[in-house]
Design a protein around this motif. Sequence first.
Motif, PDB file in Angstrom:
ATOM      1  N   VAL A 135       0.840  -1.189   0.000  1.00 31.27           N
ATOM      2  CA  VAL A 135       0.000   0.000   0.000  1.00 31.27           C
ATOM      3  C   VAL A 135       0.878   1.242   0.000  1.00 31.27           C
ATOM      4  O   VAL A 135       1.965   1.253   0.572  1.00 31.27           O
ATOM      5  N   SER A 136       0.407   2.276  -0.671  1.00 33.10           N
ATOM      6  CA  SER A 136       1.116   3.545  -0.649  1.00 33.10           C
ATOM      7  C   SER A 136       0.126   4.660  -0.952  1.00 33.10           C
ATOM      8  O   SER A 136      -0.831   4.476  -1.702  1.00 33.10           O
ATOM      9  N   GLY A 137       0.357   5.792  -0.322  1.00 24.97           N
ATOM     10  CA  GLY A 137      -0.480   6.961  -0.542  1.00 24.97           C
ATOM     11  C   GLY A 137       0.158   8.160   0.102  1.00 24.97           C
ATOM     12  O   GLY A 137       0.961   8.021   1.024  1.00 24.97           O
ATOM     13  N   ASP A 138      -0.196   9.343  -0.370  1.00 31.19           N
ATOM     14  CA  ASP A 138       0.430  10.546   0.182  1.00 31.19           C
ATOM     15  C   ASP A 138      -0.555  11.436   0.933  1.00 31.19           C
ATOM     16  O   ASP A 138      -0.178  12.474   1.455  1.00 31.19           O
ATOM     17  N   GLU A 139      -1.826  11.020   1.019  1.00 30.27           N
ATOM     18  CA  GLU A 139      -2.810  11.856   1.723  1.00 30.27           C
ATOM     19  C   GLU A 139      -2.650  11.753   3.239  1.00 30.27           C
ATOM     20  O   GLU A 139      -2.721  12.735   3.950  1.00 30.27           O
ATOM     21  N   ASN A 140      -2.456  10.532   3.731  1.00 23.80           N
ATOM     22  CA  ASN A 140      -2.228  10.282   5.155  1.00 23.80           C
ATOM     23  C   ASN A 140      -1.172   9.184   5.276  1.00 23.80           C
ATOM     24  O   ASN A 140      -0.871   8.494   4.314  1.00 23.80           O
ATOM     25  N   VAL A 141      -0.642   9.006   6.474  1.00 24.91           N
ATOM     26  CA  VAL A 141       0.345   7.955   6.723  1.00 24.91           C
ATOM     27  C   VAL A 141      -0.400   6.638   6.926  1.00 24.91           C
ATOM     28  O   VAL A 141      -1.198   6.504   7.851  1.00 24.91           O
ATOM     29  N   LEU A 142      -0.151   5.668   6.047  1.00 24.46           N
ATOM     30  CA  LEU A 142      -0.837   4.381   6.101  1.00 24.46           C
ATOM     31  C   LEU A 142      -0.058   3.385   6.948  1.00 24.46           C
ATOM     32  O   LEU A 142       1.164   3.367   6.933  1.00 24.46           O
ATOM     33  N   TYR A 143      -0.794   2.528   7.661  1.00 25.64           N
ATOM     34  CA  TYR A 143      -0.148   1.445   8.409  1.00 25.64           C
ATOM     35  C   TYR A 143      -1.163   0.330   8.652  1.00 25.64           C
ATOM     36  O   TYR A 143      -2.376   0.551   8.611  1.00 25.64           O
ATOM     37  N   TRP A 144      -0.640  -0.864   8.893  1.00 26.30           N
ATOM     38  CA  TRP A 144      -1.478  -2.017   9.229  1.00 26.30           C
ATOM     39  C   TRP A 144      -1.565  -2.137  10.743  1.00 26.30           C
ATOM     40  O   TRP A 144      -0.547  -2.209  11.419  1.00 26.30           O
ATOM     41  N   SER A 145      -2.767  -2.170  11.263  1.00 28.45           N
ATOM     42  CA  SER A 145      -2.980  -2.286  12.711  1.00 28.45           C
ATOM     43  C   SER A 145      -3.365  -3.715  13.068  1.00 28.45           C
ATOM     44  O   SER A 145      -4.170  -4.343  12.380  1.00 28.45           O
ATOM     45  N   GLU A 146      -2.815  -4.195  14.164  1.00 26.82           N
ATOM     46  CA  GLU A 146      -3.304  -5.444  14.742  1.00 26.82           C
ATOM     47  C   GLU A 146      -4.732  -5.191  15.234  1.00 26.82           C
ATOM     48  O   GLU A 146      -5.137  -4.049  15.443  1.00 26.82           O
ATOM     49  N   LEU A 147      -5.492  -6.252  15.454  1.00 26.58           N
ATOM     50  CA  LEU A 147      -6.901  -6.106  15.832  1.00 26.58           C
ATOM     51  C   LEU A 147      -7.139  -6.154  17.334  1.00 26.58           C
ATOM     52  O   LEU A 147      -8.278  -6.070  17.782  1.00 26.58           O
ATOM     53  N   ASN A 148      -6.069  -6.251  18.125  1.00 27.55           N
ATOM     54  CA  ASN A 148      -6.213  -6.343  19.579  1.00 27.55           C
ATOM     55  C   ASN A 148      -6.171  -4.974  20.250  1.00 27.55           C
ATOM     56  O   ASN A 148      -5.868  -4.860  21.428  1.00 27.55           O
ATOM     57  N   LYS A 149      -6.494  -3.918  19.525  1.00 29.81           N
ATOM     58  CA  LYS A 149      -6.467  -2.544  20.050  1.00 29.81           C
ATOM     59  C   LYS A 149      -7.850  -2.155  20.550  1.00 29.81           C
ATOM     60  O   LYS A 149      -8.850  -2.767  20.192  1.00 29.81           O
ATOM     61  N   ASP A 150      -7.908  -1.099  21.370  1.00 27.34           N
ATOM     62  CA  ASP A 150      -9.189  -0.547  21.818  1.00 27.34           C
ATOM     63  C   ASP A 150      -9.614   0.522  20.819  1.00 27.34           C
ATOM     64  O   ASP A 150      -9.311   1.701  20.985  1.00 27.34           O
ATOM     65  N   PHE A 151     -10.323   0.087  19.788  1.00 25.25           N
ATOM     66  CA  PHE A 151     -10.739   1.009  18.733  1.00 25.25           C
ATOM     67  C   PHE A 151     -11.842   1.964  19.191  1.00 25.25           C
ATOM     68  O   PHE A 151     -12.238   2.846  18.443  1.00 25.25           O
ATOM     69  N   PHE A 152     -12.329   1.782  20.418  1.00 26.00           N
ATOM     70  CA  PHE A 152     -13.297   2.714  21.002  1.00 26.00           C
ATOM     71  C   PHE A 152     -12.601   3.880  21.709  1.00 26.00           C
ATOM     72  O   PHE A 152     -13.260   4.808  22.166  1.00 26.00           O
ATOM     73  N   ASP A 153     -11.277   3.853  21.812  1.00 26.17           N
ATOM     74  CA  ASP A 153     -10.515   4.896  22.511  1.00 26.17           C
ATOM     75  C   ASP A 153     -10.460   6.157  21.644  1.00 26.17           C
ATOM     76  O   ASP A 153      -9.708   6.229  20.673  1.00 26.17           O
ATOM     77  N   MET A 154     -11.256   7.168  22.012  1.00 22.39           N
ATOM     78  CA  MET A 154     -11.367   8.382  21.198  1.00 22.39           C
ATOM     79  C   MET A 154     -10.144   9.280  21.301  1.00 22.39           C
ATOM     80  O   MET A 154     -10.023  10.231  20.537  1.00 22.39           O
ATOM     81  N   SER A 155      -9.217   8.970  22.215  1.00 17.81           N
ATOM     82  CA  SER A 155      -7.972   9.746  22.256  1.00 17.81           C
ATOM     83  C   SER A 155      -6.972   9.224  21.216  1.00 17.81           C
ATOM     84  O   SER A 155      -5.978   9.884  20.924  1.00 17.81           O
ATOM     85  N   LEU A 156      -7.243   8.044  20.646  1.00 25.33           N
ATOM     86  CA  LEU A 156      -6.360   7.447  19.641  1.00 25.33           C
ATOM     87  C   LEU A 156      -7.011   7.312  18.267  1.00 25.33           C
ATOM     88  O   LEU A 156      -6.326   7.359  17.244  1.00 25.33           O
ATOM     89  N   TYR A 157      -8.341   7.112  18.247  1.00 28.78           N
ATOM     90  CA  TYR A 157      -9.043   6.795  17.002  1.00 28.78           C
ATOM     91  C   TYR A 157     -10.130   7.818  16.690  1.00 28.78           C
ATOM     92  O   TYR A 157     -10.864   8.255  17.580  1.00 28.78           O
TER      93      TYR A 157
END
Length: 140
Positions: free
Chosen positions: A93-115
């Motif tokens: 993957v590549s793009g210049d609009e934002n910094v792309l990365y692959w995230s593991e799925l064991n994160k707290d995606f409800f954390d509004m200070s990060l997501y």
Amino acid sequence: MQGYNVLMIYNKDMNQLLMCKRLKNPYKGLSNLVGGKIEIGEAGIDSAYRELYEETCISQEDINLHHLMDFKYYQQNCYVEVYVGRLKRDVRVSGDENVLYWSELNKDFFDMSLYAGEGNIGHMIEQVNMVRDSLFFEHQ
């Protein structure tokens, strides 16, 4: 009413989700899913594939997108179409609009200070978890 799309792109093994670190507002500095604006007269699915390619270089040959859900924001006069897909193969993957990365799925995606998205990313991931077998594994 302005339309937008949000794209949930899983890797081939369904153990990572493509994210971006936002470089501008809204949500500057937070992690988000890729996506963009639906142009006037453009079908939602066509917009999803176009934005995916523009932002990540992932083409329609690399993935099948499925329309998962929509959010409609009456007070903000906009709606968001959510699409989900699983890569058919490993793709750079590549793009210049934002910094792309692959995230593991064991994160707290409800954390509004990060997501970004006021917890919507966590909600969408839970919805995918409920239907993932019928979406991605029954046709193999």
